[in-house]
Design an enzyme around this catalytic site. Structure first.
Site, PDB file in Angstrom:
ATOM      1  N   TRP A   1      76.636-121.358 -67.449  1.00  0.00           N
ATOM      2  CA  TRP A   1      77.462-122.664 -68.207  1.00  0.00           C
ATOM      3  C   TRP A   1      76.337-123.650 -68.048  1.00  0.00           C
ATOM      4  O   TRP A   1      76.838-124.708 -68.430  1.00  0.00           O
ATOM      5  CB  TRP A   1      78.556-122.516 -67.448  1.00  0.00           C
ATOM      6  CG  TRP A   1      78.837-122.578 -66.151  1.00  0.00           C
ATOM      7  CD1 TRP A   1      79.228-121.549 -65.369  1.00  0.00           C
ATOM      8  CD2 TRP A   1      78.447-123.598 -65.004  1.00  0.00           C
ATOM      9  NE1 TRP A   1      79.146-121.841 -64.002  1.00  0.00           N
ATOM     10  CE2 TRP A   1      78.647-123.127 -63.673  1.00  0.00           C
ATOM     11  CE3 TRP A   1      77.576-125.047 -65.273  1.00  0.00           C
ATOM     12  CZ2 TRP A   1      78.235-123.744 -62.620  1.00  0.00           C
ATOM     13  CZ3 TRP A   1      77.454-125.352 -64.075  1.00  0.00           C
ATOM     14  CH2 TRP A   1      77.510-124.901 -62.710  1.00  0.00           C
TER      15      TRP A   1
ATOM     16  N   SER B   1      73.958-116.070 -60.769  1.00  0.00           N
ATOM     17  CA  SER B   1      74.126-116.177 -59.439  1.00  0.00           C
ATOM     18  C   SER B   1      73.408-114.856 -58.806  1.00  0.00           C
ATOM     19  O   SER B   1      73.412-113.787 -59.318  1.00  0.00           O
ATOM     20  CB  SER B   1      75.344-116.501 -58.467  1.00  0.00           C
ATOM     21  OG  SER B   1      76.188-114.881 -58.784  1.00  0.00           O
TER      22      SER B   1
ATOM     23  N   GLU C   1      67.357-113.473 -63.764  1.00  0.00           N
ATOM     24  CA  GLU C   1      66.945-114.670 -63.082  1.00  0.00           C
ATOM     25  C   GLU C   1      68.235-115.093 -62.280  1.00  0.00           C
ATOM     26  O   GLU C   1      69.293-115.568 -62.695  1.00  0.00           O
ATOM     27  CB  GLU C   1      66.624-115.753 -64.207  1.00  0.00           C
ATOM     28  CG  GLU C   1      66.207-116.773 -63.980  1.00  0.00           C
ATOM     29  CD  GLU C   1      66.750-118.326 -64.066  1.00  0.00           C
ATOM     30  OE1 GLU C   1      67.122-118.552 -62.907  1.00  0.00           O
ATOM     31  OE2 GLU C   1      66.945-118.908 -64.913  1.00  0.00           O
TER      32      GLU C   1
ATOM     33  N   CYS D   1      69.100-123.873 -61.356  1.00  0.00           N
ATOM     34  CA  CYS D   1      68.527-123.063 -60.526  1.00  0.00           C
ATOM     35  C   CYS D   1      67.417-123.477 -59.677  1.00  0.00           C
ATOM     36  O   CYS D   1      66.823-122.720 -58.670  1.00  0.00           O
ATOM     37  CB  CYS D   1      68.291-121.399 -61.039  1.00  0.00           C
ATOM     38  SG  CYS D   1      69.942-120.830 -61.567  1.00  0.00           S
TER      39      CYS D   1
HETATM   40  C1  SIN Z   1      68.588-122.296 -64.727  1.00  0.00           C
HETATM   41  O1  SIN Z   1      68.989-123.147 -63.901  1.00  0.00           O
HETATM   42  O2  SIN Z   1      68.765-121.321 -64.411  1.00  0.00           O
HETATM   43  C2  SIN Z   1      67.217-122.446 -65.565  1.00  0.00           C
HETATM   44  C3  SIN Z   1      66.775-123.895 -65.576  1.00  0.00           C
HETATM   45  C4  SIN Z   1      65.422-124.082 -66.640  1.00  0.00           C
HETATM   46  O3  SIN Z   1      65.327-123.342 -67.490  1.00  0.00           O
HETATM   47  O4  SIN Z   1      64.853-125.084 -66.160  1.00  0.00           O
END
Ligand code: SIN
Length: 494
Positions: free
Chosen positions: A167, A247, A268, A302
């Site tokens: 999300w 996660s 990822e 992330c």
């Molecule tokens: C992510 O938070 O999984 C991706 C972040 C990004 O593409 O910059």
């Protein structure tokens, strides 16, 4: 039904209300859950209901996979130029509808409108990038030792792809996968998160307007979690690849499930990014970089900095400059122009940040700014803590919220050890103007991606992904390869 659809469209206030879809998409038809159950999607800023989408289950998931399988029979045989042209049309539609698409992101995710527009641009860039990649899928000729044979390798699309997304980027995490899948000639079943399904549905609508045929993209909206829909997406024999962002715990579950049929997989997963500021850094640039990196999406990405290590001689100055800037943030509804930072996605996220802040304080950290949730909302005050110890929760796991946790260090060796102490390794950042140190540290950080003198690394063209428990595979960049199989053909009798 017509009036509830109209009410849903009105709740978003779009220029093109038909971009709001309140049904899933299977085999080219917008459909409800077979048992009629729905998910109520709320705006995290106001906590009020936006609209509902179907809460689909196993049956609909099987239907979606069957539709994608059938569509692959034709889509998988289209020319790269054909797929390029359709993807470029989708890219242009995403730009044309950027105000509406950004508004959907803000309403369902909470990020401020300017940031949501940035996400739409980022999201569309994956479609453009993979359109351009599609016409450059080259095979190989491999010289043979035997003069009467020739070795040739061709690239073929893997088939049906399951796409499971989070999300925090309701649009961009889909296009990073879907763009590559479509460009390669694959078909897809998308499971968007229950919190933010409307961006996925709007993208599917635009893809159909761009000329993507029925069944090539299917969207299963669900709140049933991994054990029902996720399991089918990983175990069904007609699915040939699983791709997931989210996660580490869920990534491990999906990896196990996908092992039953040895599927190709890209994961990822979580990060716990170190952000290191050496004493030879440009302090102002490092402060700006820390803000951009740490507070993007209110800390819910992330690749956000999670542990900020600052060398002792500049620690006080860095901390005070960072705290001054963070104190000036304005949290609020993302539709308000003055809002700089939005809410967290839900109450559970607020609880996690609260527990990390309280734990760090109990272990000796000091609050420089913020430090508290706003009661009865999804907002947490942007926070800077100093003197956060190595055993604090926020040093050991991803906070996924607006907490800048500062820790002092003395030497390069010490900070590298601290940085690499995590089980995960997605992104890492550092600021230094010493060229020798730049190379040394970049090479030593155990992460998939390093930002050196920048806090923002994300682009369509780069190989995005991690090492250790941050996942498998790379997306963006040459990521189309993950959606193709190499096939060797040996020609004899020459
Ligand atoms: C992510 O938070 O999984 C991706 C972040 C990004 O593409 O910059």
């Amino acid at each position: 039904m017509a009036s509830s659809k109209a009410a849903a469209a009105a709740a978003f206030g779009l220029k093109d209300a038909s971009l709001i879809k309140t049904q899933g998409l299977i085999a080219g038809r917008w459909v409800d859950a077979k048992n009629g159950s729905t998910i109520d999607v709320t705006n995290p800023s106001t906590m009020s209901s936006l609209a509902t989408v179907p809460d689909m289950g196993l049956e609909e998931t099987k239907d979606a996979i069957a539709a994608a399988s059938k569509a692959f029979e034709t889509w998988g045989k289209t020319t790269a130029k054909h797929r390029h042209d359709i993807l470029m049309k989708l890219f242009s539609l995403m730009q044309q509808h950027q105000d509406d698409l950004a508004r959907i992101i803000t309403l369902e995710n909470g990020k401020p409108l300017a940031e949501a527009k940035g996400e739409n641009t980022y999201s569309a860039s994956f479609i453009e990038w993979f359109a351009e990649e599609s016409v450059r899928i080259y095979g190989e000729h491999i010289p043979a030792a035997n003069p009467s044979i020739r070795n040739v390798v061709i690239k073929q699309p893997v088939g049906v792809v399951s796409i499971l997304t989070p999300w925090n980027f309701p649009s961009a995490m889909i296009t990073r996968k879907l763009g590559a899948a479509l460009a390669a000639g694959c078909t897809a079943v998308i499971k968007p998160p229950a919190e933010t399904p409307f961006s996925a549905l709007a993208l599917a609508e635009l893809a159909s307007r761009a000329g993507v045929p029925e069944g090539v993209i299917n969207v299963v909206t669900t709140d049933k979690g991994i054990q029902e829909v996720g399991r089918e997406l990983c175990e069904n024999k007609d699915v040939r690849k699983v791709t997931f962002t989210g996660s580490t715990n869920v990534a491990k579950l999906l990896y196990r499930m996908s092992a039953s049929t040895l599927k190709k997989i890209s994961l990822e997963a979580g990060g716990n990014a170190p952000f290191i500021v050496f004493s030879d850094a440009d302090i102002e640039q490092a402060v700006e970089g820390a803000i951009a990196c740490k507070f993007r999406g209110s800390g819910q990405t992330c690749v956000c900095a999670n542990r900020i290590y600052v060398q002792s001689s500049i620690y006080a100055e860095f901390a005070s400059r960072l705290a001054d800037k963070v104190a000036a943030f304005k949290i609020g509804d993302g539709l308000e122009e003055s809002t700089t930072h939005g809410p967290l996605i839900h109450g559970r996220a607020v609880e996690k940040v609260t527990s990390h802040v309280e734990d760090a304080i109990a272990k000796g950290a000091q609050v420089l700014v913020g430090g508290k949730a706003v009661p009865n909302t999804n907002f947490f005050k942007p926070t800077v803590l100093s003197d956060v110890p190595a055993d604090a929760l926020s040093s050991c796991e991803e906070t996924f919220g607006p907490l800048a946790a500062l820790t002092k260090f003395e030497t390069e060796d010490e900070v590298i050890k601290l940085a690499n102490s995590a089980d995960v390794g997605l992104a890492g950042y550092f600021y230094s103007r010493d060229i020798g140190r730049v190379w040394r540290v970049a090479e030593k950080l155990e992460v998939g991606m390093v930002g050196c003198n920048t806090g923002l690394i994300s682009q369509a063209a780069i190989p995005f992904g991690g090492v250790k428990e941050s996942g498998l595979g790379r997306e963006g960049g040459h990521g189309i390869a993950e959606y193709m199989n190499d096939k060797l053909i040996v020609f004899g009798g020459i």
